[in-house]
Design a protein around this motif. Structure first.
Motif, PDB file in Angstrom:
ATOM      1  N   THR A  87       0.732  -1.214  -0.250  1.00 12.47           N
ATOM      2  CA  THR A  87      -0.118   0.104  -0.056  1.00 12.47           C
ATOM      3  C   THR A  87       1.042   1.327  -0.006  1.00 12.47           C
ATOM      4  O   THR A  87       0.680   2.274  -0.588  1.00 12.47           O
ATOM      5  N   PHE A  88       1.814   1.269   0.648  1.00 12.75           N
ATOM      6  CA  PHE A  88       2.846   2.195   1.055  1.00 12.75           C
ATOM      7  C   PHE A  88       3.504   2.500  -0.655  1.00 12.75           C
ATOM      8  O   PHE A  88       3.583   3.760  -1.128  1.00 12.75           O
ATOM      9  N   LYS A  89       4.046   1.690  -1.312  1.00 12.19           N
ATOM     10  CA  LYS A  89       4.496   1.476  -2.649  1.00 12.19           C
ATOM     11  C   LYS A  89       3.268   2.219  -3.520  1.00 12.19           C
ATOM     12  O   LYS A  89       3.670   3.016  -4.692  1.00 12.19           O
ATOM     13  N   LEU A  90       2.097   1.664  -3.532  1.00 15.30           N
ATOM     14  CA  LEU A  90       0.987   2.258  -4.206  1.00 15.30           C
ATOM     15  C   LEU A  90       0.815   3.795  -4.228  1.00 15.30           C
ATOM     16  O   LEU A  90       0.682   4.567  -4.976  1.00 15.30           O
ATOM     17  N   ILE A  91       0.895   4.117  -2.800  1.00 13.34           N
ATOM     18  CA  ILE A  91       0.520   5.591  -2.654  1.00 13.34           C
ATOM     19  C   ILE A  91       1.627   6.555  -3.167  1.00 13.34           C
ATOM     20  O   ILE A  91       1.369   7.615  -3.925  1.00 13.34           O
ATOM     21  N   PHE A  95       1.870   9.279  -6.585  1.00 17.37           N
ATOM     22  CA  PHE A  95       2.174  10.605  -6.363  1.00 17.37           C
ATOM     23  C   PHE A  95       3.559  10.939  -7.217  1.00 17.37           C
ATOM     24  O   PHE A  95       3.817  12.068  -7.619  1.00 17.37           O
ATOM     25  N   PHE A  96       4.351   9.974  -7.695  1.00 16.80           N
ATOM     26  CA  PHE A  96       5.487  10.124  -8.445  1.00 16.80           C
ATOM     27  C   PHE A  96       5.522   9.205  -9.616  1.00 16.80           C
ATOM     28  O   PHE A  96       6.330   8.352  -9.938  1.00 16.80           O
ATOM     29  N   PRO A  97       4.289   9.523 -10.808  1.00 14.91           N
ATOM     30  CA  PRO A  97       4.199   8.641 -11.927  1.00 14.91           C
ATOM     31  C   PRO A  97       5.070   8.693 -12.724  1.00 14.91           C
ATOM     32  O   PRO A  97       5.423   7.741 -13.723  1.00 14.91           O
ATOM     33  N   GLN A  98       6.019   9.518 -12.690  1.00 12.29           N
ATOM     34  CA  GLN A  98       7.006   9.924 -13.837  1.00 12.29           C
ATOM     35  C   GLN A  98       8.164   9.023 -13.437  1.00 12.29           C
ATOM     36  O   GLN A  98       9.129   9.216 -14.341  1.00 12.29           O
ATOM     37  N   GLY A  99       8.280   8.357 -12.265  1.00  8.42           N
ATOM     38  CA  GLY A  99       9.402   7.604 -11.920  1.00  8.42           C
ATOM     39  C   GLY A  99       9.012   6.397 -11.155  1.00  8.42           C
ATOM     40  O   GLY A  99       7.837   5.976 -11.350  1.00  8.42           O
TER      41      GLY A  99
END
Length: 230
Positions: A87-91, A95-99
């Motif tokens: 879940t932490f990784k999903l959040i 928030f940082f879709p470019q990386g």
């Protein structure tokens, strides 16, 4: 966020990125109690009941009202009262879709998962947040050292610091300006160790880390930027 000089302001990087994510997802703001559409973020049907707010107030530097607001936001995003690593990784990925935020989220998750049980409770969250936002300089630096000391053996190695730096570059993506060279993370690590490794034995101890950071004006200033975010 600019990433030049991150080896001198690493604490600011940790706090700024984390606070930005919390604000984006409403955890640092009073939340509506309406049903969230992010039901996929639920971890299980077993709900964790946090410790009493009075007890948490003695363990943190938040007021009871602030803890209530934080809990509303936390529960809205994490209805079970627990956050696992996925879940932490999903959040962070949202928030940082470019990386690629996967590795950075892994390191930060482990720093908040104080008992290493694979889940962040509300208690873990507010204790860590209290240190980052309102802790003493010594407390904040110890928290940062714990983040960089990946295997928790009491030393920061070049390999550990390089892993952290690469994870930050990966998360920021390839759209930074100026464009970064492939060896930029390694250069940052070398400068970090030139400054921090006082006895040049190839590792940085907590004593070296604290002494060097407390003498660095940039790092001291960076840790004062977030004391009034909530």
């Amino acid at each position: 966020m600019g990433i030049q000089g991150m080896e001198l302001c690493a604490m600011a990087v940790v706090v700024l990125l984390f606070i930005a994510v919390l604000k984006q997802f409403g955890i640092l703001e009073p939340m509506s109690m309406e049903d969230s559409s992010d039901s996929e973020l639920e971890l299980s049907t077993v709900r964790h009941q946090p410790e009493g707010l009075d007890q948490l107030q003695t363990q943190t530097k938040f007021t009871k009202k602030e803890l209530q607001s934080l809990y509303r936001g936390f529960k809205n995003e994490c209805p079970t009262g627990l956050v696992d690593e996925d879940t932490f990784k999903l959040i962070y990925s949202q928030f940082f879709p470019q990386g690629d935020a996967t590795t950075y989220a892994h390191f930060l998750f482990n720093a908040f998962d104080a008992d290493g049980n694979g889940a962040i409770r509300f208690e873990d969250f507010v204790v860590g947040l209290s240190i980052l936002l309102r802790g003493t300089v010594h407390e904040k630096l110890k928290w940062a050292f714990n983040l960089y000391d990946i295997n928790k053996d009491g030393y920061i190695t070049k390999e550990e610091m390089l892993a952290i730096m690469k994870s930050i570059y990966d998360m920021m993506g390839h759209h930074t300006y100026p464009i970064l060279r492939e060896d930029a993370p390694l250069e940052h690590v070398e400068r970090f160790f030139q400054k921090m490794d006082r006895n040049q034995d190839g590792v940085v101890t907590i004593e070296e880390f604290l002494e060097t950071c407390q003498k660095d004006e940039n790092i001291m200033n960076s840790m004062q930027l977030f004391e009034n975010v909530i």
